[in-house]
Structure formats: structure tokens, C-alpha cells
Design a protein around this motif. Structure first.
Motif, PDB file in Angstrom:
ATOM      1  N   THR A  14       0.009  -2.218 -10.765  1.00 12.13           N
ATOM      2  CA  THR A  14      -0.979  -1.171 -11.044  1.00 12.13           C
ATOM      3  C   THR A  14      -1.803  -0.788  -9.821  1.00 12.13           C
ATOM      4  O   THR A  14      -1.998   0.383  -9.527  1.00 12.13           O
ATOM      5  N   ARG A  15      -2.300  -1.785  -9.101  1.00  8.93           N
ATOM      6  CA  ARG A  15      -3.189  -1.478  -7.967  1.00  8.93           C
ATOM      7  C   ARG A  15      -2.456  -0.847  -6.801  1.00  8.93           C
ATOM      8  O   ARG A  15      -3.076  -0.243  -5.938  1.00  8.93           O
ATOM      9  N   ARG A  30      -6.104 -10.558   3.243  1.00 12.86           N
ATOM     10  CA  ARG A  30      -6.435 -10.103   4.602  1.00 12.86           C
ATOM     11  C   ARG A  30      -7.868  -9.575   4.648  1.00 12.86           C
ATOM     12  O   ARG A  30      -8.581  -9.751   5.630  1.00 12.86           O
ATOM     13  N   ILE A  60      -0.053  -6.427  -3.302  1.00 15.90           N
ATOM     14  CA  ILE A  60      -1.495  -6.170  -3.166  1.00 15.90           C
ATOM     15  C   ILE A  60      -2.256  -7.448  -2.811  1.00 15.90           C
ATOM     16  O   ILE A  60      -3.317  -7.402  -2.190  1.00 15.90           O
ATOM     17  N   ASP A  63       0.858  -1.195   0.000  1.00 12.01           N
ATOM     18  CA  ASP A  63       0.000   0.000   0.000  1.00 12.01           C
ATOM     19  C   ASP A  63       0.895   1.246   0.000  1.00 12.01           C
ATOM     20  O   ASP A  63       2.122   1.132  -0.052  1.00 12.01           O
ATOM     21  N   SER A 108      -3.685   3.002  -6.517  1.00 14.90           N
ATOM     22  CA  SER A 108      -4.701   3.122  -5.478  1.00 14.90           C
ATOM     23  C   SER A 108      -4.173   4.083  -4.433  1.00 14.90           C
ATOM     24  O   SER A 108      -2.979   4.300  -4.299  1.00 14.90           O
ATOM     25  N   GLN A 118      -3.232  -7.648   0.720  1.00 17.79           N
ATOM     26  CA  GLN A 118      -4.394  -6.847   1.122  1.00 17.79           C
ATOM     27  C   GLN A 118      -5.696  -7.558   0.764  1.00 17.79           C
ATOM     28  O   GLN A 118      -6.645  -7.551   1.541  1.00 17.79           O
ATOM     29  N   HIS A 119      -5.742  -8.181  -0.405  1.00 18.53           N
ATOM     30  CA  HIS A 119      -6.958  -8.908  -0.799  1.00 18.53           C
ATOM     31  C   HIS A 119      -7.204 -10.075   0.168  1.00 18.53           C
ATOM     32  O   HIS A 119      -8.321 -10.299   0.618  1.00 18.53           O
ATOM     33  N   GLU A 149      -5.385  -9.990 -13.098  1.00 14.05           N
ATOM     34  CA  GLU A 149      -5.039  -9.585 -11.734  1.00 14.05           C
ATOM     35  C   GLU A 149      -5.954 -10.279 -10.731  1.00 14.05           C
ATOM     36  O   GLU A 149      -7.030 -10.755 -11.064  1.00 14.05           O
ATOM     37  N   LEU A 150      -5.504 -10.349  -9.497  1.00 11.61           N
ATOM     38  CA  LEU A 150      -6.329 -10.899  -8.429  1.00 11.61           C
ATOM     39  C   LEU A 150      -7.205  -9.787  -7.868  1.00 11.61           C
ATOM     40  O   LEU A 150      -6.943  -8.616  -8.053  1.00 11.61           O
ATOM     41  N   ASN A 151      -8.259 -10.184  -7.170  1.00 15.24           N
ATOM     42  CA  ASN A 151      -9.068  -9.223  -6.424  1.00 15.24           C
ATOM     43  C   ASN A 151      -9.714 -10.006  -5.282  1.00 15.24           C
ATOM     44  O   ASN A 151      -9.610 -11.235  -5.234  1.00 15.24           O
TER      45      ASN A 151
END
Ligand SMILES: Cc1ncc(C[n+]2csc(CCOP(=O)(O)OP(=O)(O)O)c2C)c(N)n1
Lengths: 586, 191
Positions: free
Chosen positions: A160-161, A242, A236, A132, A165, A239-240, A307-309
């Protein structure tokens, strides 16, 4: 003080706080804003370089000279800069050197989704991966220290994220760092074979120490939660994971991802029941975990492509959770990006459309949109520079096959400076009869209007010499009679030039010169210029629609021109056979 | 509890500015805020969206489908494009405004005519707002993003928690303050 920053803003801020003194980059999404933000810190000398290789050589030279230096690029940029990178690992540095690679999982604006974590492994340099904006700032400072502690360039890998972000960041003060003393040391900095072979074992020794560090670094940490599920993750993806699992899983969060922490991974694996690796794109961590003889679930469950999300992570880790939402039965039209109203690239593609038998090798920039309907002109897009060089290959292959298909190579101004000049020399040198079209819109438009060597301004906005494309073309040996400069808003002139190029049997260059319609000065100058349809003369033949101008529409049975979008380029007026489009000045 | 919002529109409509103002307003209220947007081709008339998440502690900046508490659509078909993100019972605010894509302009596809009717039949918490018309009447169609922002702030129930006027002014040059603040207020009234 806390501020909401993008990852890119935080990287620039972190470099500022770390006392960075020199920065160089070539723009490329999602990395571009890093240098744009660095330029706002007057303590740092920042520059746009002509391409990524040059940028890394500038930064590498600065680091050897004793400055803390940063270089930033998009993932494919590192392919261009790979040459200096691998050898800078041998020479080491003097002042800290941080190389930022901004990867683009999901290909939001790239030609591939290569996973640059392998570059750290391949070039044998340590790698950091923030997740982040706060970590972007903190890790950059750590990176400079690590670089100097180990006398090695550090790869800083974001995606990118992370770049785009925004999250909250606590700002700090700039560290007072002086440019270190430079001492001549040819055995360290001149990589002739006789010296280089002694630098390789030095590098291997550093890596061994870095492996130990990785197991102890605060950047690699275990966050204990429920031990039924253990997740090894970085960037990132952490973060997804968690977000989805909260305290219902334990995490080994990896921030220093080359060398990977073998002992820590073993320890974590032993203490959880089921081990997952959650990472975007390639199984970089997973392969390492498996090489330790540990069982884990990675790419069997998570996709390699895209990408993951949180949703994808949830589907794998909490498959029982149902996702409910709404759906309406409406056919949603696609909204592909298009050349803007008044885009100067349009005229060239319209003129090229006449030659259905020709091949057009394209390149990367706004003019990539010449691929899509209704223009549909371009045949290939590979990488920057290939617009010219792939064209040479096409032409030579056609010759070998006894075909005389005409080949056009299309390239933008920034791309020409980046890697088109060498290709042009190749065309002249090898007697190619490629017709090259340089789309000089006086800016690097695609990535948001950066200055380039042709615009007469530096990153800081300082005045610099305008490097004249026509002079370069001439100097390279294209005959003066084979060089035409045209205004792509003038379709007659443009078509004539394309016709001539089509007939040419020697290297031929058209320079289409007209500034990008979105440049502020241009918007101001043209604010009152508009075209309008004279409904009495309009036969609704729709020829104007073939220009693919987003300002022209066929709505409820009438042709219209959206006057807020139109900039009066008059291309539509020039293609109308009934005189039904008129120029107005409002 | 983390709440999630999506702002969806077409490049050039001012979705990113509206998102920045919204995020700053939420930060001023003490929330942890994360925001995700995609740059790049956005300027070239493509579909754009920003995702904002706020709460006590936010991890991912991205929203899963069926998780958005609010979708603020700056254009009619964009509402449908991102509808699968809306949580059951979530709020959808739609600008009654059409922007034709090139596929529609060149006749390859049709712009659907019944978007609002279908949405009305499906979504309980739907607000259709003539933001473009409101902004145009105020003298600047570009202020439609502030009308929509006002509507979103009202729908989220956070009108009085932040001095929105100050935040808007901090993000805009002075000559645009008046029209944008009036647009924002009309947006609040419209919900
Ligand atoms: C090696 C590499 N670096 C950077 C990029 C990102 N990028 C794509 S096109 C482009 C510049 C385009 O500028 P120009 O050639 O002037 O064309 P324009 O967009 O102005 O039409 C950049 C920086 C890339 N794709 N590859």
C-alpha cells in the motif's frame, strides 16, 4: 523530465516504457490505479477482466503469443489467480510476463494482510520489490527483461505505501518492442502430465541460475554506513530504516527478493556487528537468513501484524530516543465509514432488518457496510463470491441441525460477475433455498467506480454489450416467478420482495437495481432533489436515524437533513410515520 | 532538514487536492518531496489524512508521532485525532468546522463541545480559521480547502517561493479558478 508519481502511476509508466503491449486486471485496493493509468497509454491494449484468474490467463496467453504482458491485482486476488500462476511457471512465456501483487500490510482496505512474498517461493518464480516510485518504474523494465531472459513469469510485489505514496520520478522513452513470433510447441505449452513432468526440472534449473543472479544483481546492494548495526531489508521497510538510521547503520537493500541472495547475505552478516532484518508482516527474509545459520534480530523485536513505520523502527533501533508531543483531554468520536447519503444499498438492508431470525451471508463491496450499526444486518464476510456460497453452506448446516433458519446471501454486481455466477449455479444445482440479493448499482463502487460487464463500457470507455444479470439468473435455472427486480429507493416494493424471498422454498433471487449515488451522471440528474424536515410535524422519534444516513442528524435538539449531502432518495420520507419529511425540488 | 506536514480531514473535504497542490509547489522550489495517503474507504465519510515530507533527500513517506512541523486540520475533532503527531513547538491550523460522524448522528457518541478551548490551552502555535465560512462567503463552500492551503503556505513561510496561483490553476478546471484563488489568498491573510 521529473514528475511526482504514485507507485501505481510509476508502474504503469514503467510498463509503457518497457514496451508492454497487453495488460489485464481486476480492480482491488491498492492496485486499482495501475490499470487505470495503463489505459491512458494508447499503445497498450488494457482491459478489466472479470476476475484475477481470468486476467492472469489473458495476460499469460498474450505473453505466450509473444506480447509483453502485465497483470495486476491486490494480494487476495493472487489467491484467485494462483492456479494459472503455478503452471505458467512451468510453461514459461515468450514475450515477458509481469504479475503485480499489491499487498496491504495494515489492512487499510482488505479482509486480511497475507504476505504474498511466499507466492514467489511457492510458485517458483522470481520476485522484485521496489521501495519508491522511481524504483517502481525502473524495476518494471528490469522485470520484463528478466522474464524474457529466463523464460519465466516475474512476480512484482508492492505494498500500500509503495502504491499510494508519491515521489519524484525521471521519465524515459518507450522502448520499441515488437510482438515476438509465436511457434506452436505443445511440449512447452500443453501441460499434460507427460509433458509437465519434463518442465518441472527445467524450472528448477532456471531457479538455480536465478539464485546466482540474485547475488550479483544491482537490485541487491550493500550501502555501507556504521557497521555496528547491519540491516537487511526490502520495499518500503528500507525507506523507514534509512530514514531512522541514516549513516548510523549499514544496509543490505534487497530488490530481487526471490531467490534471496545467500552469498551476499553471508558477506554482509560477517562484516557487521549486530544484524537486524527489518521487514513488514511475516519473517520471510528472516527465516531465510536463519536457515543460512546466521544470527539476526527480526520478529522478536518487530511486529508481524500491521504495517511498519519509522516510529516502530525507531523504537527498536533507537529506544533511547524520546518522542514528545501534545495531548488534550477530548473524547474523539470514531468516524467509521458509512453508506453514503442516497446509497441504493440502504433500502435492502433496511428491509432485511425486519427478519432478526434470518442469517445474512455478506460479501465484499460498499455493501459490506451493512455489517455496521445502525443497519447491523450481515453475519459473515469472507471473500468475493462467498456471499452466495457460504449462504448455501449455512442453509445445509441448518438443515442438518433440523433448523429452518432462513438464509439470505447478499452480493454486488461486480462481485457477482467476479465469482458469484458459479456460486449461483451451485445453489440451483444443489436445490438450495437460499434467497440471493444482487445489489446492482451499475458499477464497481468500492474501488472507485470501475466499469464491469454489466455497465456496457470497457476500461477504455468503449461501448460493449451489457451483460444482463437477470438473463444470467434465468439461464442458470432460477424459475422466472422466483426472480424479482426491484428499485431499492422504493421501500414498499423492496420490502415486499424481501418478504416473498423469506417465504420461498426454492432458490430465489432479488435484483436491486439502482445506480450508485456517486456516479457523475447520477449526481447531475439528482442535484436538485432533496428531502427536508417539517419541524412542526417532527416528533423527534428518530426512526429516520435508523437508516444510518449521514445526511440526517439530530443536532441541538432538532432533526436536520444536510441538503448538500441529500440526493432525495426519499427513504427517510418513507420510514417517517408522521409525514414530517417532505420532498423538495430546489 | 526534512520537514513534515499532515493534512487531516473527512472524505469529501478536498484534503487530497490540497495536498497535491502543496506537494507540487514544493517540488517547484526544488525540494525532494514524498507524500503518503490512504485511499479506499475515504470516500465513504471516513477520516482521511495525507502526510507530506520535504527536504534535500527524503526517505520514508511516513511521519512518526511527535515529528510533524505542521498539522492542517480540515475539521475540529480531526485535529485532535492526529494531534500526537505534532512536534513540540509545531503549528496547528484548525478549520472551525464540525462534521458529525454517524456514531454522533445516531447518538452513540457525543461530539465534544470544548475542542477549541482545550487546544488553545495546550498548543502555543495554534491558528483557528473559519475556512468553511470564508469559502461560503466567497460563493463555494468547497473552496475551504484552498483557504486552509493558503493558511498552511503562510505558516510554513513559503508564500513567495512558488507561484501558487499557477499551481492551483493547473489542478483545477477553469471555471473554479477565480473562487479558489480568492480563497487561497484569504487563507494567507487569515494567519
Ligand atoms: C479477490 C478480490 N479481488 C478484489 C477485491 C477488491 N474488491 C473488494 S469489493 C470489490 C468490488 C465491489 O463491487 P460490487 O460488487 O459491484 O459492489 P459495490 O462496491 O459497487 O457496492 C473489489 C474489487 C477483493 N476484496 N478480493
Amino acid at each position: 523530465m521529473k514528475k511526482i508519481l504514485t507507485g501505481n502511476e510509476a508502474i504503469a509508466r514503467g510498463a509503457y516504457e518497457a514496451g508492454c503491449q497487453v495488460a489485464a486486471a481486476y480492480p482491488g485496493t491498492p492496485s486499482t490505479e495501475i490499470l487505470e493509468n495503463m489505459a491512458s497509454y494508447k499503445e497498450i491494449y488494457s482491459q478489466w477482466s472479470v476476475n484475477e484468474k481470468v486476467a492472469l490467463e489473458v495476460a499469460g496467453g498474450a505473453a505466450i503469443a509473444g506480447a509483453r504482458a502485465l497483470c495486476a491485482m491486490k494480494h487476495v486476488g493472487l489467491n484467485v489467480a494462483a492456479d494459472p500462476l503455478f503452471t505458467l511457471a512451468y510453461t514459461g512465456i515468450n514475450g515477458g510476463l509481469v504479475v503485480v501483487t499489491a499487498d496491504d500490510p495494515g489492512l487499510h482496505s482488505s479482509q486480511n494482510e497475507q504476505d504474498n512474498r511466499y507466492y514467489a517461493l511457492h510458485a517458483k518464480i522470481p520476485m522484485l520489490e521496489p521501495s519508491d516510485s522511481q524504483e517502481c518504474l525502473d524495476y518494471i523494465k528490469y522485470a520484463f527483461q528478466l522474464s524474457e531472459d529466463f523464460d519465466i513469469p516475474v512476480l512484482f510485489r508492492v505494498t500500500t505505501r509503495v502504491c499510494h505514496s508519491k515521489s519524484l520520478v525521471t521519465l524515459g522513452q518507450r522502448q520499441d518492442v515488437r510482438v515476438k513470433e509465436y511457434k506452436k510447441d505443445v511440449k512447452k505449452y500443453c501441460m499434460i502430465p507427460g509433458f509437465a513432468k519434463f518442465r518441472h526440472p527445467v524450472l528448477e534449473k532456471k531457479l538455480k541460475k536465478l539464485r546466482e543472479l540474485s547475488n550479483e544483481s544491482p537490485l541487491n546492494q550493500i550501502i555501507w554506513g556504521d557497521r555496528k548495526i547491519g540491516i537487511i531489508t526490502s520495499g518500503i521497510s528500507y525507506q523507514h530504516a534509512r530514514e531512522v538510521m541514516g549513516d548510523n547503520a549499514s544496509y543490505l537493500k534487497i530488490g530481487l527478493s526471490y531467490p534471496l541472495p545467500d552469498k551476499l547475505i553471508r558477506e554482509f552478516a560477517q562484516r557487521v556487528e549486530k544484524l537486524y532484518v527489518v521487514e513488514e508482516n511475516d519473517p520471510y527474509i528472516e527465516n531465510f537468513v536463519k536457515s543460512l545459520g546466521l544470527d539476526c534480530i527480526g520478529k522478536d523485536a518487530f511486529p508481524i501484524c500491521g504495517e511498519l513505520n519509522p516510529e516502530i523502527v525507531q523504537r527498536v533501533l533507537v529506544p533511547e530516543k524520546e518522542q514528545k508531543t501534545y495531548c488534550v483531554d477530548v473524547q474523539v468520536p470514531a468516524r467509521p465509514p458509512v453508506l453514503c447519503a442516497g446509497c441504493p444499498h440502504r433500502g435492502i438492508f433496511y428491509a432485511l432488518k425486519k427478519y432478526k431470525d434470518a442469517v445474512v451471508t455478506g460479501d465484499i463491496g460498499c455493501y459490506s457496510l451493512g455489517i455496521l450499526p445502525p443497519l447491523s444486518v450481515t453475519d459473515t464476510l469472507i471473500c468475493m463470491g462467498a456471499g452466495i456460497s457460504a449462504g448455501i453452506g449455512f442453509e445445509k448446516a441448518f438443515l442438518q441441525g433440523d433448523k429452518d433458519t432462513k438464509v439470505f446471501g447478499v452480493i454486488g454486481d461486480s462481485t457477482f460477475f467476479h465469482s458469484g455466477i458459479t456460486s449461483l449455479i451451485d445453489a440451483v444445482y444443489n436445490n438450495s433455498k437460499l434467497a440471493i440479493i444482487i445489489l446492482d448499482n451499475r458499477t464497481t463502487a468500492m474501488t472507485g467506480h470501475q466499469e464491469n460487464p454489466g455497465t456496457g463500457k470497457t476500461l477504455d470507455g468503449d461501448i460493449s454489450p451489457v451483460i444482463d444479470i437477470k438473463e444470467i439468473v434465468r439461464a442458470v435455472g432460477v424459475k422466472p416467478e422466483n426472480i424479482l427486480v426491484v428499485d431499492p429507493y422504493d421501500l414498499v416494493q423492496t420490502q415486499e420482495a424481501v418478504d416473498k424471498a423469506y417465504e420461498a422454498v426454492e432458490p430465489f433471487v432479488i435484483i436491486a437495481k439502482r445506480p450508485c449515488a456517486l456516479l457523475k451522471e447520477v449526481q447531475k440528474q439528482r442535484a436538485k432533489l432533496k428531502c427536508a424536515i417539517n419541524q412542526e410535524k417532527c416528533t423527534k422519534c428518530k426512526v429516520c436515524l435508523r437508516l444510518g444516513c449521514p445526511a440526517i442528524a439530530f443536532k441541538e435538539g432538532v432533526m436536520t437533513i444536510d441538503e448538500t449531502a441529500c440526493n432525495g432518495c426519499t427513504l427517510c420520507m418513507q420510514v417517517c410515520r408522521f409525514g414530517a419529511i417532505e420532498r423538495m425540488s430546489k | 532538514m526534512t520537514r513534515s506536514l499532515i493534512l487531516a480531514g473527512v472524505g469529501g473535504q478536498g484534503t487530497i487536492l490540497a495536498s497535491n497542490i502543496l506537494a507540487q509547489g514544493l517540488i517547484n522550489q526544488g525540494y525532494d518531496v514524498k507524500m503518503s495517503e490512504i485511499h479506499g474507504m475515504a470516500q465513504r465519510g471516513g477520516s482521511v489524512n495525507t502526510q507530506i515530507r520535504f527536504g534535500k533527500k527524503v526517505y520514508s513517506p511516513m511521519i512518526a508521532s511527535g515529528e510533524a512541523d505542521l498539522i492542517l486540520a480540515f475539521e475540529k475533532v480531526e485535529a485532535v485525532r492526529y494531534l500526537n503527531y505534532l512536534k513540540p513547538g509545531g503549528t496547528l491550523i484548525v478549520n472551525d468546522y464540525e462534521i458529525y460522524s454517524t456514531t454522533v448522528l445516531t447518538g452513540q457518541e457525543k461530539y465534544p463541545t470544548d475542542v477549541l478551548d482545550k487546544l488553545k490551552d495546550t498548543i502555543e502555535n495554534l491558528f483557528v480559521i473559519p475556512a468553511a465560512k470564508i469559502a461560503k462567503d466567497l460563493g463555494n463552500i468547497k473552496a475551504q480547502n484552498m483557504v486552509l492551503l493558503g493558511a498552511a503556505v503562510k505558516a510554513l513561510g513559503i508564500v513567495v517561493d512558488t507561484n501558487w496561483q499557477d499551481v492551483i490553476m493547473a489542478y483545477l478546471p477553469e471555471r473554479y479558478h477565480n473562487v479558489n484563488i480568492r480563497a487561497f489568498k484569504e487563507g494567507i491573510e487569515a494567519v
